[in-house]
Motif scaffolding. Sequence first.
Motif, PDB file in Angstrom:
ATOM      1  N   UNK A 107      -9.674  79.772  49.925  1.00  0.00           N
ATOM      2  CA  UNK A 107      -9.178  79.113  51.360  1.00  0.00           C
ATOM      3  C   UNK A 107      -7.799  79.029  51.115  1.00  0.00           C
ATOM      4  N   UNK A 108      -7.379  78.375  49.959  1.00  0.00           N
ATOM      5  CA  UNK A 108      -5.908  78.066  49.863  1.00  0.00           C
ATOM      6  C   UNK A 108      -4.930  79.371  49.936  1.00  0.00           C
ATOM      7  N   UNK A 109      -5.584  80.320  49.087  1.00  0.00           N
ATOM      8  CA  UNK A 109      -5.070  81.591  49.116  1.00  0.00           C
ATOM      9  C   UNK A 109      -4.889  82.431  50.434  1.00  0.00           C
ATOM     10  N   UNK A 110      -5.827  82.443  51.202  1.00  0.00           N
ATOM     11  CA  UNK A 110      -6.114  82.961  52.519  1.00  0.00           C
ATOM     12  C   UNK A 110      -5.177  82.337  53.445  1.00  0.00           C
ATOM     13  N   UNK A 111      -5.348  81.148  53.590  1.00  0.00           N
ATOM     14  CA  UNK A 111      -4.256  80.285  54.328  1.00  0.00           C
ATOM     15  C   UNK A 111      -2.805  80.677  54.088  1.00  0.00           C
ATOM     16  N   UNK A 112      -1.989  80.323  52.781  1.00  0.00           N
ATOM     17  CA  UNK A 112      -1.139  80.485  52.339  1.00  0.00           C
ATOM     18  C   UNK A 112      -0.442  81.864  52.556  1.00  0.00           C
ATOM     19  N   UNK A 113      -1.563  82.794  52.122  1.00  0.00           N
ATOM     20  CA  UNK A 113      -1.072  84.175  52.129  1.00  0.00           C
ATOM     21  C   UNK A 113      -0.930  84.884  53.817  1.00  0.00           C
ATOM     22  N   UNK A 114      -1.942  84.553  54.478  1.00  0.00           N
ATOM     23  CA  UNK A 114      -1.860  84.886  55.848  1.00  0.00           C
ATOM     24  C   UNK A 114      -0.432  84.333  56.557  1.00  0.00           C
ATOM     25  N   UNK A 115      -0.255  83.124  56.485  1.00  0.00           N
ATOM     26  CA  UNK A 115       1.098  82.494  57.138  1.00  0.00           C
ATOM     27  C   UNK A 115       2.297  83.182  56.654  1.00  0.00           C
ATOM     28  N   UNK A 116       2.137  83.199  55.080  1.00  0.00           N
ATOM     29  CA  UNK A 116       3.591  83.648  54.346  1.00  0.00           C
ATOM     30  C   UNK A 116       3.687  85.217  54.870  1.00  0.00           C
ATOM     31  N   UNK A 117       2.525  85.947  54.831  1.00  0.00           N
ATOM     32  CA  UNK A 117       2.297  87.478  55.367  1.00  0.00           C
ATOM     33  C   UNK A 117       2.860  87.775  56.715  1.00  0.00           C
TER      34      UNK A 117
END
Length: 318
Positions: A107-117
Amino acid sequence: MLRYLFHRLWQSAITLVLASIVVFIGIRALPGDPATAMAGEEADPATIAAVRAQLGLDQPLPVQYFKFVGHAITGDFGRSIRTGTPVREMIGTTLPVTVQLAVYAMLVAVLAGLIAGVVAAVFRGRWPEWTANGFSLFALSVPTFWLGILAVLYLSVQLRWFPASGYVSPFEQPMRGIYYLTLPALILGLAHAAVVQRQTRASMVDTLTADFVRTARAKGLGRGAVIFRYGLRNSLIVVTTIVGLQLGGLIAGAVVTERIFSLPGIGKLTLDSVFTRDYPVIQAVVLVITTSYIVINLLVDVLYTVIDPRVRVSGRAR
């Protein structure tokens, strides 16, 4: 669709059989003898031979393998050589901890990764993209064990923002359980967030520069609608693939994180079992992790047709 699903199930079954063979042979290739470890280094040969017979290690390898598979199908993985506890109970106690950590980290990876992407794709060539790319480069370059140790030293010991070790079940005390899992999840999910960010950015850049997006903009479609309706939605297929692969990797790769934060998960159980040459536990743990990895990838393949009905694999999904 049914034909495609049957084809994937058949492939998964073959993969699982091959994986069980590799696991069985690989465990026995490890140095050391579990019978000697159980009987003691100073035990006489007769005692060691008796222990080997008790564990079934004196039988031919094919016989040992088929017994292992036959019992594993029924959920019977035997007993731990080290403690005598049924392996199924040990996995049932430790696996939920690892799954909770892996899901939280994802969940941390998806939220942070999507926002940064999304930020990197929308603000190409400007400082937000450089910041997002710098974050991903840092997350991919820094070893997890080193970052975990630094986090414990500074965030736990000095600043006291998070506990340095320990585990509380989120099902018993939700807020306290989440609090104890937050720092390990952040450390474990950081590198995976970088992968999600890079893939999201690449997919969105391709989509936002496509002809149909230019046409939508020319017809007056707003910037927000273009970004989220076209860019982010079309990148979900790539993100789903990454999440599926990374989630299996998170479950399998939680050994270091669980060791650093003293979490009673399946990673710690695996490491302890390797040190003591506990064959039944190692075999069962690796087989369970392999099965979970195969099942997750199967679910990801099926989700393709849900996210994007245009996706068809050699016509079998029709």
